[in-house]
Design a protein around this motif. Structure first.
Motif, PDB file in Angstrom:
ATOM      1  N   LEU A  81       1.611   1.309   0.131  1.00  0.00           N
ATOM      2  CA  LEU A  81       0.936   2.062   1.079  1.00  0.00           C
ATOM      3  C   LEU A  81       1.816   2.586   2.583  1.00  0.00           C
ATOM      4  CD1 LEU A  81      -1.729   3.574   2.168  1.00  0.00           C
ATOM      5  CD2 LEU A  81      -2.218   1.151   3.256  1.00  0.00           C
TER       6      LEU A  81
ATOM      7  N   LEU B 135       2.904   6.410   2.459  1.00  0.00           N
ATOM      8  CA  LEU B 135       1.839   7.279   3.305  1.00  0.00           C
ATOM      9  C   LEU B 135       2.801   8.039   4.520  1.00  0.00           C
ATOM     10  CD1 LEU B 135      -0.977   8.220   3.867  1.00  0.00           C
ATOM     11  CD2 LEU B 135      -1.328   6.116   5.084  1.00  0.00           C
TER      12      LEU B 135
ATOM     13  N   ILE C  70      -4.734  15.458   3.231  1.00  0.00           N
ATOM     14  CA  ILE C  70      -4.574  14.205   2.601  1.00  0.00           C
ATOM     15  C   ILE C  70      -5.737  13.320   2.728  1.00  0.00           C
ATOM     16  CG2 ILE C  70      -3.434  12.127   2.715  1.00  0.00           C
ATOM     17  CD1 ILE C  70      -0.967  13.660   3.736  1.00  0.00           C
TER      18      ILE C  70
ATOM     19  N   GLU D 218      -7.010   9.679   2.095  1.00  0.00           N
ATOM     20  CA  GLU D 218      -6.664   8.267   2.029  1.00  0.00           C
ATOM     21  C   GLU D 218      -7.847   7.338   1.689  1.00  0.00           C
ATOM     22  OE1 GLU D 218      -4.757   6.890   5.522  1.00  0.00           O
ATOM     23  OE2 GLU D 218      -3.825   8.952   6.012  1.00  0.00           O
TER      24      GLU D 218
ATOM     25  N   LYS E  72      -4.437   1.659   6.378  1.00  0.00           N
ATOM     26  CA  LYS E  72      -4.610   3.286   6.514  1.00  0.00           C
ATOM     27  C   LYS E  72      -4.818   3.961   7.785  1.00  0.00           C
ATOM     28  CE  LYS E  72      -8.288   3.363   3.820  1.00  0.00           C
ATOM     29  NZ  LYS E  72      -8.529   2.109   3.890  1.00  0.00           N
TER      30      LYS E  72
ATOM     31  N   THR F  68      -1.264   5.913   9.668  1.00  0.00           N
ATOM     32  CA  THR F  68      -1.672   7.103   9.940  1.00  0.00           C
ATOM     33  C   THR F  68      -1.262   7.214  11.711  1.00  0.00           C
ATOM     34  OG1 THR F  68      -3.150   7.373   8.020  1.00  0.00           O
ATOM     35  CG2 THR F  68      -3.391   9.271   9.935  1.00  0.00           C
TER      36      THR F  68
ATOM     37  N   ASP G 181     -11.783   9.510  10.342  1.00  0.00           N
ATOM     38  CA  ASP G 181     -11.767   8.161   9.846  1.00  0.00           C
ATOM     39  C   ASP G 181     -12.974   7.460   9.944  1.00  0.00           C
ATOM     40  OD1 ASP G 181     -10.729   5.528   9.691  1.00  0.00           O
ATOM     41  OD2 ASP G 181      -9.751   5.288  11.446  1.00  0.00           O
TER      42      ASP G 181
ATOM     43  N   ILE H 263      -6.642  15.130   7.831  1.00  0.00           N
ATOM     44  CA  ILE H 263      -6.545  13.608   7.252  1.00  0.00           C
ATOM     45  C   ILE H 263      -7.778  13.008   7.038  1.00  0.00           C
ATOM     46  CG2 ILE H 263      -5.451  11.490   7.332  1.00  0.00           C
ATOM     47  CD1 ILE H 263      -3.232  12.978   9.028  1.00  0.00           C
TER      48      ILE H 263
ATOM     49  N   ILE I 135      -9.725   9.567   6.137  1.00  0.00           N
ATOM     50  CA  ILE I 135      -9.519   8.258   5.575  1.00  0.00           C
ATOM     51  C   ILE I 135     -10.948   7.614   5.325  1.00  0.00           C
ATOM     52  CG2 ILE I 135      -8.672   5.708   6.443  1.00  0.00           C
ATOM     53  CD1 ILE I 135      -7.011   7.463   8.646  1.00  0.00           C
TER      54      ILE I 135
ATOM     55  N   ASP J 274     -12.664   6.056  -4.795  1.00  0.00           N
ATOM     56  CA  ASP J 274     -11.858   7.482  -5.170  1.00  0.00           C
ATOM     57  C   ASP J 274     -12.987   8.341  -5.729  1.00  0.00           C
ATOM     58  OD1 ASP J 274      -9.642   6.564  -4.398  1.00  0.00           O
ATOM     59  OD2 ASP J 274      -8.518   6.303  -6.177  1.00  0.00           O
TER      60      ASP J 274
END
Length: 159
Positions: free
Chosen positions: A4, A8, A24, A26, A34, A38, A81, A147, A149, A154
């Protein structure tokens, strides 16, 4: 295989510097770094300033606020996030998909609400007056990066 911490930074830099993607996601367990990686890449490697070049939104965010922040930070990077509710809410998923589309990234909020205005109904001066009054255009093209997070599995975070 890359870890990672190796992969990343490459992905983030390629997205920002080389425009290889619009977003992206994550997704993974909490505590693996993560968010830390980032922020390190954005602030230290890419010299981006929080609040100017990117915004970090931590925790819960409504689709309305996501729409507003997409406009306010248009052309910049939004870092969501642990804003997992965006993936769980149908309207939030649609906003996310609009922001990350590969062809047209037109954002629309076409409900009759007092905080929007139709940009086609105003001239340049009225447009700026509406913005200065805290209103948002009901439609705009999003040109920024995203982005996301998440600690969701998934299968739940894929839009």
């Amino acid at each position: 295989t890359l870890s990672l911490h190796d992969a990343l930074p490459i992905l983030i830099k390629d997205m920002i510097q080389h425009d290889i993607t619009n977003a992206i996601v994550e997704a993974g367990k909490s505590g693996v770094g993560k968010s830390y990686v980032t922020l390190e890449v954005l602030q230290k490697d890419l010299k981006m300033k929080k609040g100017e070049d990117f915004i970090e939104i931590k925790g819960d965010i409504s689709p309305v606020i996501l729409f507003q922040k997409a406009f306010e930070y248009n052309g910049k990077t939004l870092m969501l996030d642990d804003a997992d509710n965006i993936f769980l809410d149908g309207l939030g998923r649609n906003m996310f998909k609009s922001m990350t589309d590969t062809s047209s990234r037109s954002m629309s909020w076409l409900k009759d609400v007092p905080w929007t205005f139709n940009p086609r109904d105003v001239d340049d001066i009225e447009y700026q007056e509406a913005i200065d009054a805290g209103k948002y255009p009901s439609t705009f093209d999003f040109t920024g990066k995203l982005i996301a997070i998440t600690n969701l599995p998934d299968r739940k975070s894929v839009v």
